[in-house]
Design an enzyme around this catalytic site. Structure first.
Site, mmCIF file in Angstrom:
data_model
loop_
_atom_site.group_PDB
_atom_site.id
_atom_site.type_symbol
_atom_site.label_atom_id
_atom_site.label_comp_id
_atom_site.label_asym_id
_atom_site.label_seq_id
_atom_site.Cartn_x
_atom_site.Cartn_y
_atom_site.Cartn_z
ATOM 1 N N CYS A 1 -52.153 -19.473 -54.048
ATOM 2 C CA CYS A 1 -51.377 -18.370 -53.477
ATOM 3 C C CYS A 1 -49.971 -18.253 -54.060
ATOM 4 C CB CYS A 1 -51.264 -18.534 -51.957
ATOM 5 S SG CYS A 1 -52.850 -18.521 -51.111
ATOM 6 N N HIS B 1 -52.628 -9.903 -48.602
ATOM 7 C CA HIS B 1 -52.228 -10.982 -49.509
ATOM 8 C C HIS B 1 -53.154 -10.989 -50.729
ATOM 9 C CE1 HIS B 1 -51.304 -14.831 -51.140
ATOM 10 N NE2 HIS B 1 -52.001 -15.601 -50.318
ATOM 11 N N CYS C 1 -46.715 -20.940 -48.972
ATOM 12 C CA CYS C 1 -47.557 -22.123 -48.904
ATOM 13 C C CYS C 1 -48.639 -21.990 -49.969
ATOM 14 C CB CYS C 1 -48.168 -22.285 -47.514
ATOM 15 S SG CYS C 1 -49.187 -20.887 -46.968
#
Length: 402
Positions: free
Chosen positions: A91, A358, A388
């Site tokens: 991510c 996302h 994160c």
């Protein structure tokens, strides 16, 4: 050491990452090429000076495989001088691309780079590339590896975040994002996605729901409860954290990040190249950092990464005007705010991934553009972006307007 400046930042809207999503018909290459074209046209850019393209992309298979960074540079008609590399830090990939580009500029060996990310989650399914971390039984048992949703629920259980708190945060994310769109706060960086005939397909984030409320969210079933019980992941997590006697499962689709398609790109370079090409710096990169963390709980590293970046910049958390913390799950920014003693009125002021989604490889670079636009809109100076990262990592970047 040379300074790295941000000259421009663009992103596509985020489209629903399912087969019925508006951007499902658009391959990742076309999403990314859209941002390459926008950076060139907005800055009247002679691309022969763009030395590299660094692009984050998590699921690098099929149409997202084989170095989509260089492929996009070719497809967008950039100079043959422009190289390209794709990277995967889960991510954090889009922000990692920004940080690597900045490091190249700061080293003095490179003067101008485009960096960003792309992910078409409707067309290339998350996990299609395979991953030993979450599929190898030996890894799972020896290192107490669990899916991210279980990690999010573990954090909530361990630190006492209840479903009502998480749902309230999610409602606020949608409310802020809806207001931001209503007031045109994203207009400066959004580049509409068009079809091959030049007709606009999507020009705004598709998943924002202004009417989201606690009552609607309360009816959604927990997303990871069955996985935790039937898959045995609750037991794995409790073995690593025995102080958690019983796992709670407060996260669900409504208070977790949405699956979406999108691309982003940032133009980064030295002061010298800016003067040569008449590019006006909008911000400088003050510092950046990446840290590892315990892989079972996995999602708690934005705080430590931010502390490291602040230390590198010789700053305190009170020196930061605005924060963008990726809303992978509601508990992530909530834990960050408590751990770092940061007020909610400084965090994700225009909503986040719970409302807008996302797009894995693109999100970090999107957040750089979002925070820069908001700093300019509100005449503030410093911003910190953090995410994160799977496997137990955190990444952070601090920028300052010039």
């Amino acid at each position: 050491m040379a300074e790295a400046f941000i000259f421009d930042a663009v992103r596509t809207p985020r489209g629903k990452g399912k087969k019925d999503g508006t951007l499902h018909e658009v391959p990742a290459l076309r999403l990314l090429t859209t941002t390459f074209n926008a950076i060139r046209e907005r800055n009247n850019l002679d691309t022969s000076y763009v030395e590299d393209a660094i692009i984050g992309c998590v699921t690098q298979v099929a149409e997202q495989g084989s170095d989509i960074a260089k492929t996009a540079a070719i497809a967008a008609g950039y100079s043959n001088n422009t190289a390209g590399v794709s990277l995967n830090r889960y991510c954090g990939s889009g922000l990692e691309a920004i940080n690597q580009a900045s490091a190249y500029i700061m080293s003095g060996f490179t003067d101008l780079i485009v960096a960003g990310g792309v992910e078409s989650m409707s067309r290339v399914q998350m996990g299609a590339d395979g991953f030993a971390l979450f599929s190898d039984p030996n890894m799972i048992l020896k290192h107490h590896i669990v899916p991210q949703g279980i990690s999010a629920d573990l954090i909530a259980t361990k630190y006492g975040y209840g479903r009502a708190q998480l749902d309230a945060f999610a409602v606020e994310s949608h409310s802020r994002a809806a207001l931001a769109w209503e007031e045109g706060r994203f207009n400066k960086s959004i580049v509409a996605v068009k079809d091959i005939n030049g007709i606009t397909i999507l020009d705004r984030d598709e998943m924002v729901r202004a009417d989201t409320n606690i009552q609607k969210l309360s009816s959604i079933k927990p997303a990871f409860e069955m996985m935790g019980a039937m898959g045995g992941y609750d037991s794995v997590a409790i073995q690593r954290y025995p102080e958690v006697e019983t796992m709670l499962h407060p996260h669900h689709a409504g208070n977790s990040s949405g699956i979406v398609d999108g691309a982003s790109l940032v133009l980064i370079g030295s002061k010298k190249i800016g003067n040569k090409l008449n590019l006006k710096p909008r911000a400088r990169i003050r510092s950046f950092a990446v840290v590892g963390a315990e892989p079972t709980i996995m999602l708690t590293a934005p705080g430590p990464a931010s502390i490291k970046a602040l230390k590198k910049a010789k700053m305190n958390v009170s020196d930061i005007d605005l924060f963008e913390i990726n809303e992978a799950f509601a508990v992530v920014p909530m834990r960050f705010m408590e751990e770092m003693n940061v007020s909610a009125d400084k965090v994700n002021v225009n909503g986040g991934a719970i409302a807008m989604g996302h797009p894995l490889g693109a999100t970090g670079a999107m957040l750089i553009g979002t925070i820069l636009d908001e700093l300019e809109r509100t005449n503030k100076q410093t911003g910190l972006v953090t995410l994160c990262v799977g496997g137990g990592m955190g990444i952070a970047t601090i920028i300052e307007r010039v």
